[in-house]
Design a protein around this motif. Structure first.
Motif, short mmCIF file in Angstrom:
data_model
loop_
_atom_site.label_atom_id
_atom_site.label_comp_id
_atom_site.label_asym_id
_atom_site.label_seq_id
_atom_site.Cartn_x
_atom_site.Cartn_y
_atom_site.Cartn_z
N SER A 88 7.89 -12.96 -17.82
CA SER A 88 8.83 -13.25 -18.75
C SER A 88 8.27 -12.37 -20.00
CB SER A 88 8.95 -14.77 -18.99
OG SER A 88 7.56 -15.31 -19.37
N ALA A 89 7.35 -11.77 -20.15
CA ALA A 89 6.79 -11.21 -21.22
C ALA A 89 7.55 -10.27 -21.63
CB ALA A 89 5.58 -10.49 -21.13
N SER A 90 7.92 -10.03 -22.95
CA SER A 90 8.69 -8.90 -23.50
C SER A 90 8.15 -7.42 -23.23
CB SER A 90 9.09 -9.15 -25.01
OG SER A 90 7.65 -8.82 -25.75
N GLN A 91 8.97 -6.60 -23.12
CA GLN A 91 8.47 -5.33 -22.84
C GLN A 91 7.54 -4.67 -24.05
OE1 GLN A 91 11.57 -2.32 -22.51
NE2 GLN A 91 10.21 -0.60 -21.64
N SER A 92 7.59 -4.99 -25.14
CA SER A 92 6.80 -4.55 -26.18
C SER A 92 5.39 -5.14 -26.14
CB SER A 92 7.38 -5.02 -27.65
OG SER A 92 7.77 -6.42 -27.64
N SER A 93 5.45 -6.56 -25.85
CA SER A 93 4.04 -7.43 -25.60
C SER A 93 3.33 -6.58 -24.34
CB SER A 93 4.27 -8.91 -25.42
OG SER A 93 5.14 -9.55 -26.71
N ALA A 94 4.16 -6.34 -23.32
CA ALA A 94 3.38 -5.89 -22.01
C ALA A 94 2.84 -4.60 -22.49
CB ALA A 94 4.50 -5.70 -20.89
N LEU A 95 3.57 -3.65 -23.14
CA LEU A 95 3.06 -2.44 -23.29
C LEU A 95 1.83 -2.52 -24.28
CD1 LEU A 95 6.37 -0.29 -23.83
CD2 LEU A 95 4.77 -0.23 -21.93
N ASP A 141 10.02 -1.87 -9.33
CA ASP A 141 9.38 -2.46 -10.52
C ASP A 141 7.99 -2.12 -10.54
OD1 ASP A 141 11.68 -3.76 -11.29
OD2 ASP A 141 11.27 -5.56 -10.40
N ALA A 142 7.38 -2.24 -9.48
CA ALA A 142 5.78 -1.84 -9.23
C ALA A 142 5.58 -0.39 -9.79
CB ALA A 142 5.36 -2.09 -7.70
N GLU A 143 6.40 0.64 -9.17
CA GLU A 143 6.30 2.07 -9.54
C GLU A 143 6.50 2.20 -11.16
OE1 GLU A 143 9.46 3.77 -7.18
OE2 GLU A 143 8.22 3.59 -5.44
N GLN A 144 7.41 1.29 -11.88
CA GLN A 144 7.52 1.46 -13.14
C GLN A 144 6.37 1.05 -13.99
OE1 GLN A 144 10.86 -0.80 -14.64
NE2 GLN A 144 10.80 -0.17 -16.83
N ILE A 145 5.80 -0.12 -13.44
CA ILE A 145 4.48 -0.45 -14.23
C ILE A 145 3.22 0.80 -13.91
CG2 ILE A 145 2.59 -2.32 -14.13
CD1 ILE A 145 4.80 -4.22 -12.94
N LEU A 146 3.36 1.06 -12.63
CA LEU A 146 2.21 2.18 -12.50
C LEU A 146 2.63 3.44 -13.39
CD1 LEU A 146 1.53 1.86 -8.62
CD2 LEU A 146 0.42 0.72 -10.66
N ASP A 147 3.77 3.83 -13.47
CA ASP A 147 4.18 5.03 -14.28
C ASP A 147 3.62 4.76 -15.91
OD1 ASP A 147 5.22 6.43 -12.21
OD2 ASP A 147 7.47 5.64 -12.66
N GLU A 148 3.89 3.59 -16.26
CA GLU A 148 3.40 3.08 -17.64
C GLU A 148 1.95 3.21 -17.79
OE1 GLU A 148 5.13 2.82 -20.34
OE2 GLU A 148 7.06 2.85 -19.74
N ARG A 170 0.64 -1.34 -0.17
CA ARG A 170 -0.15 0.16 0.13
C ARG A 170 0.71 1.46 -0.05
NH1 ARG A 170 -3.82 -3.18 3.02
NH2 ARG A 170 -2.48 -3.11 4.78
N ARG A 171 1.90 1.29 0.77
CA ARG A 171 2.96 2.54 0.96
C ARG A 171 3.62 2.78 -0.56
NH1 ARG A 171 5.42 4.68 5.37
NH2 ARG A 171 7.27 5.94 4.68
N ALA A 172 3.89 1.58 -1.29
CA ALA A 172 4.58 1.78 -2.57
C ALA A 172 3.62 2.10 -3.69
CB ALA A 172 5.28 0.40 -2.89
N THR A 173 2.65 1.57 -3.67
CA THR A 173 1.36 1.85 -4.67
C THR A 173 0.57 2.78 -4.48
OG1 THR A 173 0.02 -0.13 -4.14
CG2 THR A 173 1.88 -0.60 -5.59
N ASP A 174 0.31 3.24 -3.29
CA ASP A 174 -0.74 4.08 -2.68
C ASP A 174 -2.00 3.61 -3.46
OD1 ASP A 174 -1.62 6.28 -1.67
OD2 ASP A 174 -1.31 7.69 -3.39
N ALA A 175 -2.10 2.44 -3.40
CA ALA A 175 -3.46 1.92 -3.70
C ALA A 175 -3.71 0.65 -2.79
CB ALA A 175 -3.43 1.51 -5.18
N PRO A 176 -5.00 0.18 -2.84
CA PRO A 176 -5.28 -0.95 -1.75
C PRO A 176 -5.07 -2.23 -2.17
CG PRO A 176 -7.34 -0.26 -3.47
CD PRO A 176 -6.57 0.55 -3.50
N VAL A 177 -4.86 -3.13 -1.38
CA VAL A 177 -4.54 -4.35 -1.54
C VAL A 177 -5.79 -5.15 -1.73
CG1 VAL A 177 -3.68 -6.55 -0.50
CG2 VAL A 177 -2.47 -4.46 -0.23
N LEU A 178 -6.07 -5.63 -2.89
CA LEU A 178 -7.48 -6.44 -3.22
C LEU A 178 -7.61 -7.79 -2.34
CD1 LEU A 178 -7.35 -5.91 -6.91
CD2 LEU A 178 -8.54 -4.38 -5.25
N ALA A 179 -6.57 -8.62 -2.00
CA ALA A 179 -6.48 -9.87 -1.45
C ALA A 179 -5.09 -10.09 -1.10
CB ALA A 179 -7.04 -10.72 -2.45
N ASP A 180 -5.13 -10.47 0.25
CA ASP A 180 -3.75 -10.93 0.93
C ASP A 180 -3.61 -12.39 1.04
OD1 ASP A 180 -1.31 -11.38 1.90
OD2 ASP A 180 -1.68 -10.07 3.73
#
Length: 515
Positions: free
Chosen positions: A418-425, A447-454, A274-284
């Protein structure tokens, strides 16, 4: 004031967060500090300290003059310098014998002399109580002897000056008497000689009085009012050393914890996510078993996550990207089970798995009771026998191709680690919302912050994170339980090796059997 208070609260919260996160580092520092203290105590026993108490004496022509306090005539700094001087240490070393050097005496010596006080404490440290007592008494005696010899030397110098002046005055007195006897009475010469004689006589009498007073001066520098042999020695105990070691180790551990935290970006629990993503945890998710379908407790957690996703899903949003950071051998069980419980609730759902390996396809055909594929140019489409509203798509290209959307239908696009960056984008570009599947103690905050930035750059809504343990194992079902909208009872499960000889050259997501 409110802003300053909030800033202080955030700062304290950060310190507490780091200490809770790196508590093992702090604990290791405390333990190592305690062990170091024990080793040092055994290898280098602490020195024993003995104390001799000295009362300094004021050297004066009138020692009983009450108008002057002795403490006002002493300077503590000067007395400390004298007591720790090389001259005193040399004399003390000779008294102690046994090859003790002046430098060693000065290293082990500590003098407590409060400025303006006539009481001086001579503290001496040595390996044994006897050596410490001998050292303290030797230094005290040498210190007083030095003060006595210095005072006596100064007094002798003054007396020598007085005696020389007395001799000179005696000569002048003899000369004046001679001139008086040789001059006629009443003459100027007789009067001058008489005046000289009187002056010399007055000075000579005063000088004799001064000499008498100086000869009565007591040059004793002081006395030892409490010998070290009569006092208790002070020796640090093992408990004191241990406490000091634990405290020092704790301080070092805290410092190292903050240094380690700067380079440790792994998210360990829901609070850190929660601290890193500033979003809720849907399930633990607590289950360490990865299976499709999951056990009832895990499915209930995923149903809760489903409702939270529905609550925050933007209006008209139909495509949800699941960025799954779990190892490949866990076969995307969380997104698959989420799609399963969503379809079981009556919402038409399509699970899209780009670049799925043959091993994953075979496992899903069994676990989800998939029908024979409908082969198209862009991939295969299967219908699930567990949930009629669930469709599974295996696109043939790196990026998924979405079929025409129907109202009320949801598409679950799974992006593996393992997905390539182009496929993920490309998958993100086609999505309306994003869910992150994170692994405790493994997924990194950067890594999570990078995904959230995209996602933010593509204007994708981030719905939250599903957390799973880092030590999960894979199990497949012997029997495929039915899944309805409310419950999914599990059949007994066993470990099954899904890797066959036919898969030897394939990119299988399933590991070998585990004991």
């Amino acid at each position: 004031m409110s802003q300053q208070s909030d800033a202080a609260t955030v700062g304290l919260g950060y310190y507490w967060f780091v200490l809770r996160r790196q508590w093992l580092v702090v604990l290791a520092g405390v333990v190592l500090g305690g062990l170091a203290a024990l080793v040092l105590f055994a290898a280098y026993p602490p020195l024993v300290k003995a104390t001799a108490v000295v009362n300094l004496r004021i050297i004066s022509t009138d020692p009983f003059d009450t108008s002057k306090q002795a403490s006002n005539l002493l300077d503590g700094t000067t007395e400390t310098q004298i007591a720790t001087s090389y001259t005193v240490a040399l004399a003390a070393a000779k008294k102690m014998g046994s090859g003790v050097t002046p430098d060693e005496v000065r290293r082990n010596l500590e003098v407590d002399s409060t400025s303006g006080a006539s009481i001086v404490h001579i503290n001496y440290a040595a390996p044994t109580s006897e050596q410490a007592r001998v050292g303290a008494d030797a230094v005290a005696q040498s210190y007083l002897a030095y003060r006595t010899s210095r005072a006596q030397s100064k007094l002798d110098t003054i007396l020598q000056g007085v005696e020389a002046r007395r001799t000179t005055l005696g000569t002048q007195l003899t000369d004046a008497n001679s001139r008086i006897s040789g001059a006629e009475a009443g003459t100027l010469a007789a009067n001058q000689a008489t005046s000289d004689r009187d002056l010399v006589t007055i000075e000579l009498n005063a000088l004799l009085g001064q000499k008498g007073a100086l000869e009565q001066v007591d040059t004793e520098g002081g006395e030892v009012i409490s010998e070290a042999a009569r006092n208790e020695v002070v020796a640090p105990s093992l408990v004191q050393w241990l406490l000091i070691g634990l405290l020092a180790g704790g301080v070092v551990g805290v410092v190292i914890a903050f240094l380690v935290n700067r380079f440790d970006h792994r998210m360990r629990n829901a609070n850190e996510v929660r601290r890193a993503t500033d979003a809720p945890v849907l399930a633990d998710v607590n289950s360490v078993v990865a299976s499709i379908p999951q056990d009832e407790a895990t499915l209930e957690q995923l149903r809760t996550a489903r409702e939270r996703i529905f609550a925050d899903l933007p209006h008209d949003a139909q495509v949800i990207a699941f960025v799954d950071d779990t190892p490949a051998e866990l076969f995307f069980d969380i997104p698959v089970n989420l799609a399963l419980v969503t379809a079981a609730s009556g919402v038409p759902s399509t699970l899209i798995l780009p670049n799925a390996s043959p091993g994953l396809k075979r496992m899903l055909r069994t676990s989800l009771d998939l029908t024979d594929p409908i082969v198209k140019d862009d991939g295969e489409i299967h219908q699930s026998g567990l949930a009629r509203q669930l469709t599974v798509s295996f696109p043939s290209g790196g990026a998924p191709a979405l079929a025409p959307r129907r109202a009320g239908e949801l598409h679950f696009v799974v992006i593996g680690r393992s997905a390539s960056q182009s496929s993920a984008l490309a998958a993100l570009r086609l999505s309306d919302a994003l869910v992150l599947i994170a692994v405790k103690h493994r997924t990194r905050a950067d890594d999570a912050e990078q995904i959230l930035d995209e996602a933010s750059r593509l204007a994708i809504t981030f719905l939250g994170t599903v957390l799973v343990p880092h030590d999960r194992i894979v199990r497949t079902q012997v029997e495929d339980p039915a899944v309805d909208g409310r419950a999914a009872p599990m059949a007994d499960s066993v470990d099954v090796d899904t890797h066959t000889d036919a898969d030897a050259d394939s990119d299988s997501l399933l590991p070998a059997a585990k004991p």
